[in-house]
Write an enzyme that holds these catalytic residues in place. Structure first.
Site, mmCIF file in Angstrom:
data_model
loop_
_atom_site.group_PDB
_atom_site.id
_atom_site.type_symbol
_atom_site.label_atom_id
_atom_site.label_comp_id
_atom_site.label_asym_id
_atom_site.label_seq_id
_atom_site.Cartn_x
_atom_site.Cartn_y
_atom_site.Cartn_z
ATOM 1 C CG ASN A 175 -0.251 -0.008 2.514
ATOM 2 O OD1 ASN A 175 0.847 -0.536 2.616
ATOM 3 N ND2 ASN A 175 -0.865 0.564 3.524
ATOM 4 C CB THR A 209 -4.801 -0.442 4.383
ATOM 5 O OG1 THR A 209 -5.026 0.625 3.447
ATOM 6 C CG2 THR A 209 -5.431 -1.718 3.848
ATOM 7 C CD GLU A 210 -0.886 3.728 4.814
ATOM 8 O OE1 GLU A 210 -0.642 4.928 5.074
ATOM 9 O OE2 GLU A 210 -0.294 3.118 3.911
ATOM 10 C CG ASN A 211 -7.881 6.881 9.975
ATOM 11 O OD1 ASN A 211 -8.450 6.825 11.057
ATOM 12 N ND2 ASN A 211 -7.897 7.986 9.249
ATOM 13 C CG HIS A 226 -9.320 9.334 4.613
ATOM 14 N ND1 HIS A 226 -9.324 10.242 3.562
ATOM 15 C CD2 HIS A 226 -9.922 9.963 5.653
ATOM 16 C CE1 HIS A 226 -9.921 11.355 3.947
ATOM 17 N NE2 HIS A 226 -10.295 11.215 5.211
#
Length: 397
Positions: free
Chosen positions: A51, A240-242, A173
């Site tokens: 990612n 997957t990302e925050n 996000h």
């Protein structure tokens, strides 16, 4: 365990609004690795293509900064062309990985292959202005306001090969921008930034923890997730990302801003689930402070503080660690009073740890002695011994 949420809305006089129950969701914290191999509740193998190398973050960290501005490797400045070619081949590379897994491993491992796209939400400055609405749509895609696009063309065979090569969609996000239409003169030459014919704006009232690019705008997260639902047929989504970063030279464990960020963004995600978005997992970015692109070690996203200057790299839990643990155990937010209690306990714990670190500098002094003083003294002793030996040998002669 049923997932619940607390919603805050205008006109509710500050009272928390209980969200309807929803299905269980998996919470986790992202490790330092960019390739995540985990197991879901059904023991299926889940593979996420890197990612940090695919999706919208491709356009910024790899394609744009690698092939447009030259800030990142390979450092090429192919303005207006390189960014699109890089994204083009990365998409096809992902499709090839999916087909390879589908052909050789899926029947044995019963797993899934997905792509993770990191993107901001773009909100029109004027929702009644069609040009702003169209600009916001361009912001969320790579459409160009050109008579003849410089986007590489996919053949019909390539389109068929790429189509459907994602068993789930990974969504990363961090923040939101207001978008307004803007026409750039053609005399500026080709550029990814001018191709979109738009300007990004921020609201000065938005909280800005430390990093200049990252503003806390939770409501944008819910809108992004609903956009994914309506635009792409409501695919299975894994966040997957925050997360949020800070830039501080001293040890700061009481990360109040990160607690507020996580509470706000996770709450908006729960609202999106109740909107019908098919979300099955959430990953806080990130477990540890680490090397952040061209920002190096100065930008810290970790739930755990890492002392990079120390040889042993000690790690200390920030207040957000204790708060996030509670969210994971409860699988959401049970009620307003309990969440406030989590908040209080988390900040009290980090305050105590901060005081201990400040009142007991012995550890840092010992590390300095071990890493600097001892090697220096040993080196001097060796040099002095060598000089004395030379003097003795000369006297004997």
């Amino acid at each position: 365990m049923p997932l619940k949420g607390i919603g805050f809305c205008k006109g509710c006089k500050g009272k928390p609004q209980r969200l309807a129950n929803s299905k269980s969701i998996k919470f986790r914290a992202a490790p330092e690795s960019t390739n995540a191999m985990t197991e879901n509740d059904d023991n299926e193998q889940i593979k996420v293509t890197d990612n940090r190398n695919l999706g919208c973050i491709v356009l910024m960290s790899i394609a744009v900064e690698g092939y447009e501005t030259g800030e990142h490797a390979p450092g090429l400045k192919l303005r207006g062309t390189g960014v699109y070619k890089a994204a083009h081949y990365l998409i096809k590379a992902h499709a090839r990985v999916w087909h390879s897994y589908d052909k050789h491993w899926r029947s044995k491992q019963k797993g899934m292959i997905g792509i993770s796209l990191t993107t901001e939400w773009g909100e029109p400055v004027d929702i009644s202005n069609q040009k702003d609405i169209e600009a916001a749509e361009r912001f969320k895609s790579i459409q160009q306001g050109l008579g003849m696009s410089r986007l590489p063309i996919l053949t019909s065979q390539e389109k068929a090969y790429v189509k459907g090569t994602s068993d789930f969609l990974g969504v990363g996000h961090f923040t939101t921008r207001y978008i307004t239409s803007r026409n750039f003169p053609s005399t500026q030459g080709p550029s990814y930034f001018t191709d979109r014919d738009l300007t990004e704006l921020v609201d000065p009232k938005w909280p800005e923890p430390e990093s200049k690019w990252l503003y806390s705008v939770p409501w944008g997260f819910r809108r992004l997730l609903n956009f994914v639902k309506t635009q792409y047929g409501n695919p299975l989504v894994l966040v997957t990302e925050n997360g949020v970063s800070e830039k501080m030279q001293c040890t700061q464990l009481c990360d109040e801003w990160r607690i507020q960020y996580l509470k706000g963004y996770i709450n908006e995600m729960l609202k999106a689930i109740n909107d019908g978005v098919h979300i099955q997992g959430y990953t806080a970015w990130s477990l540890l402070d680490k090397f952040e692109w061209d920002e190096g070690f100065s930008e810290r996203f970790g739930l755990y503080y890492v002392e990079f200057k120390s040889k042993s790299k000690p790690r200390y839990p920030k207040a957000s660690v204790h708060f996030y643990k509670k969210i994971i155990r409860a699988n959401g937010f049970p009620n307003f009073r309990e969440v406030e209690n989590w908040h209080r306990i988390s900040t009290e714990t980090c305050s105590t740890t901060n005081q201990l670190l400040a009142e007991d500098p012995l550890t840092s002094h010992m590390e300095m002695v071990t890493e600097i003083v001892v090697p220096t003294v040993c080196t001097l002793c060796i040099l002095i011994s060598a000089v004395l030996l030379m003097i003795l040998l000369r006297r004997k002669k």
